[in-house]
Write a protein that holds these residues in place. Structure first.
Motif, PDB file in Angstrom:
ATOM      1  N   ARG A   1       0.851  -1.195   0.000  1.00  0.00           N
ATOM      2  CA  ARG A   1       0.000   0.000   0.000  1.00  0.00           C
ATOM      3  C   ARG A   1       0.889   1.249   0.000  1.00  0.00           C
ATOM      4  NH1 ARG A   1      -2.404  -1.532   3.926  1.00  0.00           N
ATOM      5  NH2 ARG A   1      -4.264  -2.374   2.931  1.00  0.00           N
ATOM      6  N   TRP A   2       1.897   1.246   0.878  1.00  0.00           N
ATOM      7  CA  TRP A   2       2.847   2.358   0.958  1.00  0.00           C
ATOM      8  C   TRP A   2       3.551   2.530  -0.391  1.00  0.00           C
ATOM      9  CZ3 TRP A   2       7.918   3.210   0.023  1.00  0.00           C
ATOM     10  CH2 TRP A   2       8.493   4.360   0.556  1.00  0.00           C
ATOM     11  N   PHE A   3       3.958   1.420  -1.001  1.00  0.00           N
ATOM     12  CA  PHE A   3       4.629   1.432  -2.302  1.00  0.00           C
ATOM     13  C   PHE A   3       3.773   2.175  -3.338  1.00  0.00           C
ATOM     14  CE2 PHE A   3       4.603  -1.391  -6.247  1.00  0.00           C
ATOM     15  CZ  PHE A   3       5.624  -0.750  -6.900  1.00  0.00           C
ATOM     16  N   LEU A   4       2.481   1.872  -3.404  1.00  0.00           N
ATOM     17  CA  LEU A   4       1.606   2.532  -4.372  1.00  0.00           C
ATOM     18  C   LEU A   4       1.445   4.018  -4.077  1.00  0.00           C
ATOM     19  CD1 LEU A   4      -1.119  -0.201  -4.847  1.00  0.00           C
ATOM     20  CD2 LEU A   4       0.587   0.546  -6.535  1.00  0.00           C
ATOM     21  N   VAL A   5       1.268   4.363  -2.808  1.00  0.00           N
ATOM     22  CA  VAL A   5       1.139   5.771  -2.450  1.00  0.00           C
ATOM     23  C   VAL A   5       2.450   6.499  -2.758  1.00  0.00           C
ATOM     24  CG1 VAL A   5       0.769   7.400  -0.541  1.00  0.00           C
ATOM     25  CG2 VAL A   5      -0.678   5.366  -0.759  1.00  0.00           C
ATOM     26  N   HIS A   6       3.571   5.842  -2.506  1.00  0.00           N
ATOM     27  CA  HIS A   6       4.863   6.454  -2.813  1.00  0.00           C
ATOM     28  C   HIS A   6       5.028   6.665  -4.319  1.00  0.00           C
ATOM     29  CE1 HIS A   6       8.953   7.751  -2.433  1.00  0.00           C
ATOM     30  NE2 HIS A   6       9.338   6.800  -3.266  1.00  0.00           N
ATOM     31  N   LEU A   7       4.556   5.719  -5.134  1.00  0.00           N
ATOM     32  CA  LEU A   7       4.622   5.920  -6.582  1.00  0.00           C
ATOM     33  C   LEU A   7       3.821   7.152  -6.996  1.00  0.00           C
ATOM     34  CD1 LEU A   7       4.364   2.427  -8.324  1.00  0.00           C
ATOM     35  CD2 LEU A   7       6.365   3.913  -8.125  1.00  0.00           C
ATOM     36  N   VAL A   8       2.639   7.324  -6.404  1.00  0.00           N
ATOM     37  CA  VAL A   8       1.848   8.522  -6.700  1.00  0.00           C
ATOM     38  C   VAL A   8       2.667   9.765  -6.354  1.00  0.00           C
ATOM     39  CG1 VAL A   8      -0.210   9.860  -6.096  1.00  0.00           C
ATOM     40  CG2 VAL A   8      -0.387   7.382  -6.419  1.00  0.00           C
ATOM     41  N   GLU A   9       3.254   9.768  -5.170  1.00  0.00           N
ATOM     42  CA  GLU A   9       4.053  10.914  -4.727  1.00  0.00           C
ATOM     43  C   GLU A   9       5.235  11.176  -5.664  1.00  0.00           C
ATOM     44  OE1 GLU A   9       6.463  12.075  -0.664  1.00  0.00           O
ATOM     45  OE2 GLU A   9       6.621  10.020  -1.399  1.00  0.00           O
ATOM     46  N   GLU A  10       5.970  10.131  -5.974  1.00  0.00           N
ATOM     47  CA  GLU A  10       7.175  10.260  -6.795  1.00  0.00           C
ATOM     48  C   GLU A  10       6.829  10.736  -8.205  1.00  0.00           C
ATOM     49  OE1 GLU A  10      11.206  10.088  -7.719  1.00  0.00           O
ATOM     50  OE2 GLU A  10      10.363   9.670  -5.743  1.00  0.00           O
ATOM     51  N   ILE A  11       5.850  10.113  -8.820  1.00  0.00           N
ATOM     52  CA  ILE A  11       5.509  10.480 -10.191  1.00  0.00           C
ATOM     53  C   ILE A  11       4.890  11.871 -10.226  1.00  0.00           C
ATOM     54  CG2 ILE A  11       4.178   9.842 -12.237  1.00  0.00           C
ATOM     55  CD1 ILE A  11       4.412   6.880 -11.242  1.00  0.00           C
ATOM     56  N   ALA A  12       4.036  12.193  -9.239  1.00  0.00           N
ATOM     57  CA  ALA A  12       3.391  13.509  -9.210  1.00  0.00           C
ATOM     58  C   ALA A  12       4.417  14.625  -9.061  1.00  0.00           C
ATOM     59  CB  ALA A  12       2.367  13.573  -8.079  1.00  0.00           C
ATOM     60  N   ARG A  13       5.445  14.404  -8.265  1.00  0.00           N
ATOM     61  CA  ARG A  13       6.499  15.424  -8.108  1.00  0.00           C
ATOM     62  C   ARG A  13       7.108  15.743  -9.462  1.00  0.00           C
ATOM     63  NH1 ARG A  13      10.833  13.554  -4.300  1.00  0.00           N
ATOM     64  NH2 ARG A  13       9.981  15.011  -2.816  1.00  0.00           N
ATOM     65  N   HIS A  14       7.406  14.701 -10.221  1.00  0.00           N
ATOM     66  CA  HIS A  14       8.033  14.908 -11.517  1.00  0.00           C
ATOM     67  C   HIS A  14       7.030  15.394 -12.567  1.00  0.00           C
ATOM     68  CE1 HIS A  14      11.858  13.778 -10.018  1.00  0.00           C
ATOM     69  NE2 HIS A  14      11.504  12.535  -9.759  1.00  0.00           N
ATOM     70  N   ALA A  15       5.759  15.071 -12.391  1.00  0.00           N
ATOM     71  CA  ALA A  15       4.744  15.606 -13.309  1.00  0.00           C
ATOM     72  C   ALA A  15       4.682  17.129 -13.186  1.00  0.00           C
ATOM     73  CB  ALA A  15       3.382  14.976 -13.028  1.00  0.00           C
ATOM     74  N   GLY A  16       4.843  17.628 -11.987  1.00  0.00           N
ATOM     75  CA  GLY A  16       4.892  19.086 -11.799  1.00  0.00           C
ATOM     76  C   GLY A  16       6.082  19.697 -12.507  1.00  0.00           C
ATOM     77  N   HIS A  17       7.237  19.030 -12.402  1.00  0.00           N
ATOM     78  CA  HIS A  17       8.410  19.507 -13.147  1.00  0.00           C
ATOM     79  C   HIS A  17       8.110  19.514 -14.649  1.00  0.00           C
ATOM     80  CE1 HIS A  17      10.906  17.680  -9.674  1.00  0.00           C
ATOM     81  NE2 HIS A  17      10.844  18.982  -9.490  1.00  0.00           N
ATOM     82  N   ALA A  18       7.499  18.422 -15.106  1.00  0.00           N
ATOM     83  CA  ALA A  18       7.211  18.285 -16.536  1.00  0.00           C
ATOM     84  C   ALA A  18       6.256  19.370 -17.017  1.00  0.00           C
ATOM     85  CB  ALA A  18       6.647  16.893 -16.822  1.00  0.00           C
TER      86      ALA A  18
END
Length: 177
Positions: free
Chosen positions: A139-156
């Motif tokens: 569960r943590w892994f999935l939430v962390h993926l959201v966090e990680e990808i979303a951070r970079h989506a903002g950069h993008a």
């Protein structure tokens, strides 16, 4: 980037996977209509490019998936090759990076859907940025993926807007044409 993620009728796995996919889509959309050169350009003061961000996030998802599976990562980076995770090298292309990411995403979904329980845990590796002996859940892994990808989506989003002025809302509309 604003998109709607359905709750999947109370299905926790489906909802979490939906949020991960929504963030993947946010990064992928920033590449719409760009040439390889535009995708590799760095229009801001930093060294990030859209193609490099896509590659980095795909490799990061693979790394976390392999940790969750407790398997070796076939794309492990060293200190010397870390920078190559943020740029396309040799003959790599945006379509190749996106195809690789598609494969990682499919493997992530298959792994999560086949797991008996999202509360199942795996150990974090020894690293100065992780607490020693820490374990996390799927569960943590999935939430962390959201966090990680979303951070970079903002950069993008910032990089894409710097390139040609296109905003996330315009790219969502373009993707639906």
């Amino acid at each position: 980037m604003v998109t709607h993620v359905s709750e999947s009728h109370g299905d926790e796995r489906g909802t979490l996977l939906g949020f991960v996919e929504a963030q993947r889509g946010a990064i992928r959309r920033t590449l719409l209509g760009l040439t390889e050169e535009q995708a590799a350009s760095r229009p801001t003061a930093g060294e990030l490019s859209l193609s490099g961000l896509a590659k980095h996030v795909a490799e990061t998802e693979l790394n976390w998936l392999r940790m969750a599976q407790q398997q070796p990562n076939e794309k492990v980076r060293t200190q010397e090759t870390w920078g190559d995770s943020f740029r396309l090298v040799d003959d790599e292309t945006v379509p190749q990076v996106l195809a690789f990411w598609d494969g990682v995403a499919a493997e992530t979904e298959k792994f999560i859907r086949s797991a008996p329980d999202l509360g199942a845990t795996f150990p974090l590796p020894e690293a100065p940025w992780f607490p020693q002996g820490e374990v996390v859940s799927l569960r943590w892994f999935l939430v962390h993926l959201v966090e990680e990808i979303a951070r970079h989506a903002g950069h993008a989003d910032i990089i894409r807007e710097s390139l040609d002025g296109k905003t996330a809302f315009e790219l969502i509309a373009d993707s639906r044409k």
